[in-house]
Design a protein around this motif. Structure first.
Motif, PDB file in Angstrom:
ATOM      1  N   CYS A  16       0.807  -1.245   0.028  1.00  0.00           N
ATOM      2  CA  CYS A  16       0.036   0.070  -0.105  1.00  0.00           C
ATOM      3  C   CYS A  16       0.665   1.265  -0.182  1.00  0.00           C
ATOM      4  CB  CYS A  16      -0.996  -0.102   1.243  1.00  0.00           C
ATOM      5  SG  CYS A  16      -1.940   1.600   1.147  1.00  0.00           S
ATOM      6  N   PHE A  17       0.465   2.230  -0.874  1.00  0.00           N
ATOM      7  CA  PHE A  17       1.138   3.420  -0.920  1.00  0.00           C
ATOM      8  C   PHE A  17       0.138   4.538  -0.616  1.00  0.00           C
ATOM      9  CE2 PHE A  17       1.401   7.465  -3.347  1.00  0.00           C
ATOM     10  CZ  PHE A  17       2.958   7.915  -3.235  1.00  0.00           C
ATOM     11  N   LEU A  18       0.297   5.531   0.143  1.00  0.00           N
ATOM     12  CA  LEU A  18      -0.665   6.533   0.622  1.00  0.00           C
ATOM     13  C   LEU A  18       0.158   7.816   0.645  1.00  0.00           C
ATOM     14  CD1 LEU A  18      -3.050   5.972   3.563  1.00  0.00           C
ATOM     15  CD2 LEU A  18      -1.857   8.157   3.344  1.00  0.00           C
ATOM     16  N   ARG A  19      -0.442   8.801   0.050  1.00  0.00           N
ATOM     17  CA  ARG A  19       0.024  10.178   0.268  1.00  0.00           C
ATOM     18  C   ARG A  19      -1.222  11.145   0.747  1.00  0.00           C
ATOM     19  NH1 ARG A  19      -3.105  13.822  -1.718  1.00  0.00           N
ATOM     20  NH2 ARG A  19      -1.407  15.224  -2.140  1.00  0.00           N
ATOM     21  N   GLY A  20      -0.726  12.013   1.551  1.00  0.00           N
ATOM     22  CA  GLY A  20      -1.802  13.293   2.068  1.00  0.00           C
ATOM     23  C   GLY A  20      -1.455  14.649   1.960  1.00  0.00           C
ATOM     24  N   PHE A  21      -2.335  15.334   1.811  1.00  0.00           N
ATOM     25  CA  PHE A  21      -2.138  16.828   1.607  1.00  0.00           C
ATOM     26  C   PHE A  21      -3.084  17.537   2.703  1.00  0.00           C
ATOM     27  CE2 PHE A  21      -3.222  20.895  -0.338  1.00  0.00           C
ATOM     28  CZ  PHE A  21      -1.895  21.569  -0.151  1.00  0.00           C
ATOM     29  N   ASP A  22      -2.421  18.212   3.636  1.00  0.00           N
ATOM     30  CA  ASP A  22      -3.088  19.061   4.669  1.00  0.00           C
ATOM     31  C   ASP A  22      -2.701  20.646   4.206  1.00  0.00           C
ATOM     32  OD1 ASP A  22      -3.990  20.608   6.589  1.00  0.00           O
ATOM     33  OD2 ASP A  22      -2.669  19.698   8.416  1.00  0.00           O
ATOM     34  N   HIS A  23      -3.786  21.388   3.579  1.00  0.00           N
ATOM     35  CA  HIS A  23      -3.346  22.574   3.351  1.00  0.00           C
ATOM     36  C   HIS A  23      -2.789  23.584   4.161  1.00  0.00           C
ATOM     37  CE1 HIS A  23      -7.412  23.684   4.383  1.00  0.00           C
ATOM     38  NE2 HIS A  23      -6.953  25.163   4.236  1.00  0.00           N
ATOM     39  N   GLU A  24      -3.113  23.346   5.343  1.00  0.00           N
ATOM     40  CA  GLU A  24      -2.599  24.248   6.633  1.00  0.00           C
ATOM     41  C   GLU A  24      -1.494  23.858   7.251  1.00  0.00           C
ATOM     42  OE1 GLU A  24      -6.078  24.717   9.119  1.00  0.00           O
ATOM     43  OE2 GLU A  24      -6.908  26.409   7.627  1.00  0.00           O
ATOM     44  N   SER A  25      -1.015  22.595   6.635  1.00  0.00           N
ATOM     45  CA  SER A  25       0.300  22.270   7.459  1.00  0.00           C
ATOM     46  C   SER A  25       1.421  22.933   7.306  1.00  0.00           C
ATOM     47  CB  SER A  25       0.639  20.926   6.785  1.00  0.00           C
ATOM     48  OG  SER A  25       2.004  20.307   6.950  1.00  0.00           O
TER      49      SER A  25
ATOM     50  N   PHE B  16      -3.133  12.283  -8.488  1.00  0.00           N
ATOM     51  CA  PHE B  16      -2.717  12.363  -7.005  1.00  0.00           C
ATOM     52  C   PHE B  16      -2.281  13.551  -6.780  1.00  0.00           C
ATOM     53  CE2 PHE B  16      -2.160   7.456  -6.726  1.00  0.00           C
ATOM     54  CZ  PHE B  16      -3.528   7.308  -7.082  1.00  0.00           C
ATOM     55  N   HIS B  17      -1.870  14.416  -7.805  1.00  0.00           N
ATOM     56  CA  HIS B  17      -1.373  15.992  -7.688  1.00  0.00           C
ATOM     57  C   HIS B  17      -0.224  15.819  -6.417  1.00  0.00           C
ATOM     58  CE1 HIS B  17      -4.270  16.886  -4.700  1.00  0.00           C
ATOM     59  NE2 HIS B  17      -5.082  16.513  -5.472  1.00  0.00           N
ATOM     60  N   MET B  18       0.896  14.875  -6.914  1.00  0.00           N
ATOM     61  CA  MET B  18       1.984  14.794  -6.011  1.00  0.00           C
ATOM     62  C   MET B  18       2.490  16.078  -5.375  1.00  0.00           C
ATOM     63  SD  MET B  18       1.915  11.414  -5.031  1.00  0.00           S
ATOM     64  CE  MET B  18       3.424  11.428  -4.187  1.00  0.00           C
ATOM     65  N   GLU B  19       2.318  16.946  -6.094  1.00  0.00           N
ATOM     66  CA  GLU B  19       3.182  18.333  -5.993  1.00  0.00           C
ATOM     67  C   GLU B  19       2.499  18.983  -4.615  1.00  0.00           C
ATOM     68  OE1 GLU B  19      -0.216  19.294  -8.956  1.00  0.00           O
ATOM     69  OE2 GLU B  19       1.231  17.757  -8.596  1.00  0.00           O
ATOM     70  N   ASP B  20       1.181  18.587  -4.541  1.00  0.00           N
ATOM     71  CA  ASP B  20       0.579  19.066  -3.208  1.00  0.00           C
ATOM     72  C   ASP B  20       0.617  17.931  -2.340  1.00  0.00           C
ATOM     73  OD1 ASP B  20      -0.021  21.454  -4.170  1.00  0.00           O
ATOM     74  OD2 ASP B  20      -2.036  20.714  -4.878  1.00  0.00           O
ATOM     75  N   THR B  21       1.900  17.512  -1.700  1.00  0.00           N
ATOM     76  CA  THR B  21       1.836  16.457  -0.634  1.00  0.00           C
ATOM     77  C   THR B  21       2.643  17.003   0.492  1.00  0.00           C
ATOM     78  OG1 THR B  21       2.265  14.789  -2.403  1.00  0.00           O
ATOM     79  CG2 THR B  21       3.077  14.210  -0.381  1.00  0.00           C
TER      80      THR B  21
END
Length: 200
Positions: A53-62, A95-100
């Motif tokens: 399993c591969f998982l990426r996430g994006f928290d815009h306030e991080s 997955f727009h990895m640029e927003d990770t």
């Protein structure tokens, strides 16, 4: 867990674009894909295949958002150590990895999740957003019950949620346990895409 959450959301919300969780069991001939989108700019994508399993996430306030600087750049260490088995996911445009802000993975046969070697900022308890985002996937029916109350403004019985988390096949009787007006045939169509079992 994402698969069960996607079915719960499908029971409670007819329109896909308003659901929080989704799951595509036919993402590719060899992959399943689960996702979360909260409508506020935060999201995660998880791919399940023969490698693990591969998982990426994006928290815009991080504080680790790529948008902390110009031009945007992913925080050092987040993606550099991703195994080559997941290279197709790293390169997936959807997955727009640029927003990770965080990325974790688990190869089949490994006992635990892995992430890159990262020097986290010390001014935040959850610098990459992974704690709040992944803690929602703890499998506790009360967690989803609280979420449904806040997000869908619905009171859902714990027993009904537990039955879906246990992957009880979808049936009219199970559907009737929820505060939902959806037709069983329509939910069954969603269940097929999700890959959730349906009672014959």
């Amino acid at each position: 867990m994402l698969q069960a959450y996607a079915l719960l959301d499908a029971i409670l919300e007819a329109e896909w674009e308003y659901r929080y969780y989704s799951f595509n069991s036919k993402w590719s001939p060899t992959e399943h894909m689960g996702s979360m989108r909260n409508g506020s700019g935060d999201d995660l994508f998880a791919v399940f295949d023969a490698s693990g399993c591969f998982l990426r996430g994006f928290d815009h306030e991080s504080p680790m958002t790529p948008w902390r600087k110009t031009p945007p750049s992913i925080w050092p260490g987040v993606l550099e150590a991703v195994p080559p088995q997941f290279s197709s996911s790293v390169q997936e445009p959807a997955f727009h990895m640029e927003d990770t802000t965080f990325c974790v993975w688990c190869l089949n046969g490994e006992p635990a999740w892995s992430r890159g070697s990262i020097e986290f900022p010390d001014d935040s308890e959850d610098p990459d957003g992974s704690e709040w985002m992944l803690s929602a996937l703890d499998g506790d029916p009360t967690t989803y019950q609280s979420f449904a109350k806040e997000y869908f403004e619905l009171d859902v019985a714990l027993d009904a949620i537990s039955r879906v988390l246990a992957h009880e096949p979808l049936s009219i009787e199970l559907l009737n346990a929820f505060p939902s007006s959806r037709d069983i045939q329509d939910v069954a169509i969603d269940a097929e895409e999700i890959g959730y079992p349906v009672q014959p």
